[in-house]
Design a protein around this motif. Structure first.
Motif, PDB file in Angstrom:
ATOM      1  N   PHE A   1       0.825  -1.203   0.000  1.00 47.42           N
ATOM      2  CA  PHE A   1       0.000   0.000   0.000  1.00 47.42           C
ATOM      3  C   PHE A   1       0.861   1.256   0.000  1.00 47.42           C
ATOM      4  CE2 PHE A   1      -2.014   3.423   2.501  1.00 47.42           C
ATOM      5  CZ  PHE A   1      -2.996   3.773   1.591  1.00 47.42           C
ATOM      6  N   ARG A   2       1.950   1.242   0.739  1.00 50.73           N
ATOM      7  CA  ARG A   2       2.835   2.401   0.757  1.00 50.73           C
ATOM      8  C   ARG A   2       3.502   2.613  -0.602  1.00 50.73           C
ATOM      9  NH1 ARG A   2       5.081   0.978   6.842  1.00 50.73           N
ATOM     10  NH2 ARG A   2       3.206   1.705   7.902  1.00 50.73           N
ATOM     11  N   ALA A   3       3.775   1.526  -1.285  1.00 52.05           N
ATOM     12  CA  ALA A   3       4.302   1.645  -2.643  1.00 52.05           C
ATOM     13  C   ALA A   3       3.245   2.225  -3.573  1.00 52.05           C
ATOM     14  CB  ALA A   3       4.758   0.275  -3.138  1.00 52.05           C
ATOM     15  N   LEU A   4       1.978   1.815  -3.371  1.00 48.53           N
ATOM     16  CA  LEU A   4       0.874   2.358  -4.166  1.00 48.53           C
ATOM     17  C   LEU A   4       0.740   3.860  -3.927  1.00 48.53           C
ATOM     18  CD1 LEU A   4      -2.654   0.745  -4.501  1.00 48.53           C
ATOM     19  CD2 LEU A   4      -2.379   3.198  -4.270  1.00 48.53           C
ATOM     20  N   ARG A   5       0.838   4.260  -2.670  1.00 52.10           N
ATOM     21  CA  ARG A   5       0.733   5.686  -2.358  1.00 52.10           C
ATOM     22  C   ARG A   5       1.870   6.472  -3.026  1.00 52.10           C
ATOM     23  NH1 ARG A   5      -1.742   9.031   1.384  1.00 52.10           N
ATOM     24  NH2 ARG A   5      -0.632  11.016   1.550  1.00 52.10           N
ATOM     25  N   LYS A   6       3.060   5.910  -3.004  1.00 53.14           N
ATOM     26  CA  LYS A   6       4.196   6.580  -3.650  1.00 53.14           C
ATOM     27  C   LYS A   6       3.955   6.728  -5.145  1.00 53.14           C
ATOM     28  CE  LYS A   6       8.432   8.224  -3.775  1.00 53.14           C
ATOM     29  NZ  LYS A   6       8.626   8.369  -5.238  1.00 53.14           N
ATOM     30  N   THR A   7       3.367   5.703  -5.752  1.00 50.27           N
ATOM     31  CA  THR A   7       3.032   5.775  -7.176  1.00 50.27           C
ATOM     32  C   THR A   7       2.015   6.886  -7.438  1.00 50.27           C
ATOM     33  OG1 THR A   7       3.435   3.407  -7.469  1.00 50.27           O
ATOM     34  CG2 THR A   7       2.093   4.498  -9.135  1.00 50.27           C
ATOM     35  N   ALA A   8       1.009   6.979  -6.569  1.00 48.50           N
ATOM     36  CA  ALA A   8      -0.007   8.030  -6.713  1.00 48.50           C
ATOM     37  C   ALA A   8       0.625   9.415  -6.579  1.00 48.50           C
ATOM     38  CB  ALA A   8      -1.109   7.839  -5.673  1.00 48.50           C
ATOM     39  N   GLU A   9       1.566   9.559  -5.674  1.00 46.88           N
ATOM     40  CA  GLU A   9       2.255  10.835  -5.517  1.00 46.88           C
ATOM     41  C   GLU A   9       3.068  11.156  -6.761  1.00 46.88           C
ATOM     42  OE1 GLU A   9       4.462  10.147  -1.961  1.00 46.88           O
ATOM     43  OE2 GLU A   9       2.783  10.628  -0.616  1.00 46.88           O
ATOM     44  N   ASP A  10       3.745  10.160  -7.305  1.00 41.97           N
ATOM     45  CA  ASP A  10       4.545  10.373  -8.518  1.00 41.97           C
ATOM     46  C   ASP A  10       3.665  10.728  -9.712  1.00 41.97           C
ATOM     47  OD1 ASP A  10       6.805   9.766  -7.053  1.00 41.97           O
ATOM     48  OD2 ASP A  10       6.906   7.674  -7.722  1.00 41.97           O
ATOM     49  N   MET A  11       2.411  10.270  -9.695  1.00 40.15           N
ATOM     50  CA  MET A  11       1.468  10.590 -10.774  1.00 40.15           C
ATOM     51  C   MET A  11       0.783  11.941 -10.546  1.00 40.15           C
ATOM     52  SD  MET A  11      -0.312   6.808 -11.144  1.00 40.15           S
ATOM     53  CE  MET A  11      -1.586   7.367 -12.285  1.00 40.15           C
ATOM     54  N   ASN A  12       1.165  12.644  -9.474  1.00 45.23           N
ATOM     55  CA  ASN A  12       0.585  13.952  -9.123  1.00 45.23           C
ATOM     56  C   ASN A  12      -0.915  13.875  -8.841  1.00 45.23           C
ATOM     57  OD1 ASN A  12       2.976  15.527  -9.307  1.00 45.23           O
ATOM     58  ND2 ASN A  12       2.786  15.551 -11.544  1.00 45.23           N
ATOM     59  N   LEU A  13      -1.339  12.750  -8.283  1.00 44.84           N
ATOM     60  CA  LEU A  13      -2.767  12.588  -7.993  1.00 44.84           C
ATOM     61  C   LEU A  13      -3.201  13.323  -6.734  1.00 44.84           C
ATOM     62  CD1 LEU A  13      -3.381   8.841  -8.941  1.00 44.84           C
ATOM     63  CD2 LEU A  13      -3.587  10.908 -10.341  1.00 44.84           C
ATOM     64  N   PHE A  14      -2.238  13.868  -5.982  1.00 44.70           N
ATOM     65  CA  PHE A  14      -2.590  14.679  -4.817  1.00 44.70           C
ATOM     66  C   PHE A  14      -2.580  16.175  -5.156  1.00 44.70           C
ATOM     67  CE2 PHE A  14      -1.330  10.675  -2.988  1.00 44.70           C
ATOM     68  CZ  PHE A  14      -2.212  10.503  -1.944  1.00 44.70           C
ATOM     69  N   LYS A  15      -2.396  16.479  -6.428  1.00 44.64           N
ATOM     70  CA  LYS A  15      -2.409  17.871  -6.887  1.00 44.64           C
ATOM     71  C   LYS A  15      -3.817  18.212  -7.368  1.00 44.64           C
ATOM     72  CE  LYS A  15      -0.115  21.092 -10.041  1.00 44.64           C
ATOM     73  NZ  LYS A  15       0.922  21.229 -11.096  1.00 44.64           N
ATOM     74  N   SER A  16      -4.360  19.280  -6.840  1.00 46.44           N
ATOM     75  CA  SER A  16      -5.751  19.625  -7.151  1.00 46.44           C
ATOM     76  C   SER A  16      -5.854  20.563  -8.347  1.00 46.44           C
ATOM     77  CB  SER A  16      -6.425  20.273  -5.934  1.00 46.44           C
ATOM     78  OG  SER A  16      -5.861  21.534  -5.675  1.00 46.44           O
ATOM     79  N   ASN A  17      -7.002  20.496  -8.997  1.00 48.14           N
ATOM     80  CA  ASN A  17      -7.354  21.404 -10.076  1.00 48.14           C
ATOM     81  C   ASN A  17      -8.222  22.499  -9.467  1.00 48.14           C
ATOM     82  OD1 ASN A  17      -8.534  22.735 -12.247  1.00 48.14           O
ATOM     83  ND2 ASN A  17      -8.772  20.877 -13.466  1.00 48.14           N
ATOM     84  N   HIS A  18      -7.655  23.675  -9.258  1.00 53.64           N
ATOM     85  CA  HIS A  18      -8.377  24.742  -8.567  1.00 53.64           C
ATOM     86  C   HIS A  18      -9.611  25.196  -9.344  1.00 53.64           C
ATOM     87  CE1 HIS A  18      -4.492  25.852  -6.182  1.00 53.64           C
ATOM     88  NE2 HIS A  18      -5.063  24.747  -5.768  1.00 53.64           N
ATOM     89  N   LEU A  19      -9.552  25.125 -10.664  1.00 47.79           N
ATOM     90  CA  LEU A  19     -10.709  25.513 -11.467  1.00 47.79           C
ATOM     91  C   LEU A  19     -11.891  24.593 -11.204  1.00 47.79           C
ATOM     92  CD1 LEU A  19     -11.968  27.284 -13.664  1.00 47.79           C
ATOM     93  CD2 LEU A  19     -11.002  25.708 -15.386  1.00 47.79           C
ATOM     94  N   PHE A  20     -11.619  23.311 -11.011  1.00 44.97           N
ATOM     95  CA  PHE A  20     -12.672  22.333 -10.718  1.00 44.97           C
ATOM     96  C   PHE A  20     -13.448  22.750  -9.476  1.00 44.97           C
ATOM     97  CE2 PHE A  20     -13.971  18.589  -8.283  1.00 44.97           C
ATOM     98  CZ  PHE A  20     -14.727  17.880  -9.202  1.00 44.97           C
ATOM     99  N   PHE A  21     -12.732  23.091  -8.410  1.00 39.78           N
ATOM    100  CA  PHE A  21     -13.399  23.451  -7.159  1.00 39.78           C
ATOM    101  C   PHE A  21     -14.038  24.842  -7.246  1.00 39.78           C
ATOM    102  CE2 PHE A  21     -10.302  20.227  -5.849  1.00 39.78           C
ATOM    103  CZ  PHE A  21     -11.146  19.359  -5.180  1.00 39.78           C
TER     104      PHE A  21
END
Length: 414
Positions: free
Chosen positions: A83-103
């Protein structure tokens, strides 16, 4: 829910995990090590480990010796590592970066509905048809504001927590008349220990319902009959969705702000009530505006209850099993199939699994991380539940009926 021992107080589970991460693991010298060698829950709730490390360091009282007993012994280390490896992959994919226009667009469509509602009454008058139409529009805007405050409450929009907290107070306070601190205290306990009796406030049903398989049997054996639980799937329609927000939540929020002297949140809430009364009392009078407000919350409450319970109520609800983070979240959550309507209707909480695994991830990225989560579940033989919206809603009633029958059987025969 079964009664807690005398003197037992609910502790904010976010802080509880903080203390566990301090006392139950080898290293606390570096925040990044705290994130990778201690509780995954701690990492899930915090965006900036360096920042929170400043507050945690003075709390260090020692480190658990290797020979000391630990609650971690039953947890699957391989799942945790993967799971920690999965989280690292998600971070590398910039999935924790938000689209401010969306919100921003989400906020804009809420404000647009508020404007349309006022214009409807202003232009067409306060007859029954315009009033009912306006109530449904405002109930929709209130529900969508509820989903949006949820995003900011989880710090999933801005990098800086301060900005998230400020906008969160504005949305939940000024747009909804509720308390950010009340929500944080309640909701993070739910996230840390979902569907765990004595730890998740969302399964504290105050003896009104019995949930899961363990609680109804316990109530039945002890001959506890506060209500006819074998009919709870029927009276749910009368006291569940209609009353949660306009009665229980409204009372709890106001009392919490007053008893805790949370004057900032109270000021935000007062601004909401003042704005609503100034807007609609010219058309309905003070009493009429208050009744109108409660009718709106009555409608909103139905929407809120059905959406929030379709992901949790139908899942395992039990006492603390001390599982790893990944397994515990999968046991307590399920998803609803993706569609543009389902995403909007549920505020992307149709991706409840991904949201619980990654609370700070912006909701518009849940569908991107979902295949990775499914793959990890398949690898370890963990069931990843996803179902159509209508079936998910029906399963709420099926689950209540099943628990009620378990209670009746235990009450009569055990």
């Amino acid at each position: 829910m079964t009664r807690e021992p005398p003197g037992c107080r609910r502790v904010n589970s976010l802080m509880l995990y903080t203390f566990r991460s301090i006392t139950s693991h080898r290293s606390f010298s570096r925040p990044e090590r705290c994130a990778t060698s201690s509780q995954d829950a701690f990492r899930a709730f915090h965006r900036d480990l360096d920042f929170v490390h400043k507050f945690m360091k003075p709390l260090l009282i020692g480190e658990l010796a290797p020979e000391e007993p630990s609650q971690d012994h039953g947890k699957n280390s391989q799942i945790t590592e993967d799971f920690r490896a999965l989280r690292k992959t998600a971070e590398d994919m910039n999935l924790f970066k938000s689209n401010h226009l969306f919100f921003l667009l989400l906020l804009a469509h809420i404000i647009a509905m508020e404007s349309i509602a006022w214009f409807t009454i202003f232009y067409f008058g306060n007859g029954w048809i315009p009033t009912v139409i306006t109530a449904f529009v405002l109930a929709t805007s209130q529900t969508q504001a509820g989903w949006l405050q949820h995003d900011y409450g989880h710090l999933s929009v801005y990098k800086k927590s301060t900005w998230n907290h400020f906008v969160h107070k504005f949305i939940i306070g000024h747009l909804k008349g509720a308390s950010a601190n009340w929500w944080n205290h309640r909701h993070f306990q739910h996230h840390a220990k979902p569907n765990i009796f004595h730890k998740d406030p969302d399964v504290n049903m105050l003896h009104v319902f019995v949930l899961g398989e363990w609680q109804p049997v316990e109530y039945g054996k002890k001959k506890l009959k506060y209500l006819p639980y074998n009919h709870q799937h029927e009276y749910f329609f009368l006291i569940g969705p209609p009353l949660l927000i306009p009665v229980y939540f409204q009372y709890q929020i106001i009392m919490t702000m007053i008893t805790r002297r949370d004057w900032v949140d109270l000021a935000w809430a007062v601004s909401y009530y003042a704005r609503f009364l100034l807007t609609y009392s010219p058309f309905y009078g003070i009493l009429g505006a208050v009744l109108f407000l409660n009718f709106i919350r009555f409608l909103e409450s139905h929407w809120f209850v059905w959406v929030t319970q379709m992901n949790h109520l139908v899942m395992e609800i039990d006492c603390e099993p001390y599982r790893d983070w990944f397994s515990s979240q999968l046991a307590a959550t399920c998803n609803v199939e993706q569609s543009l309507f389902n995403d909007w209707f549920s505020g992307h909480l149709n991706f409840q699994i991904e949201h619980h695994l990654f609370p700070t991830m912006p909701r518009h990225n849940f569908h991107k991380v979902a295949p990775l989560v499914k793959s990890l579940c398949a690898k370890h033989g963990i069931k990843y539940q996803e179902k159509p919206l209508l079936r998910a809603l029906q399963d709420i009633i099926r689950s209540l009926k099943k628990s009620g029958q378990l209670w009746l059987d235990a009450y009569l025969h055990k």
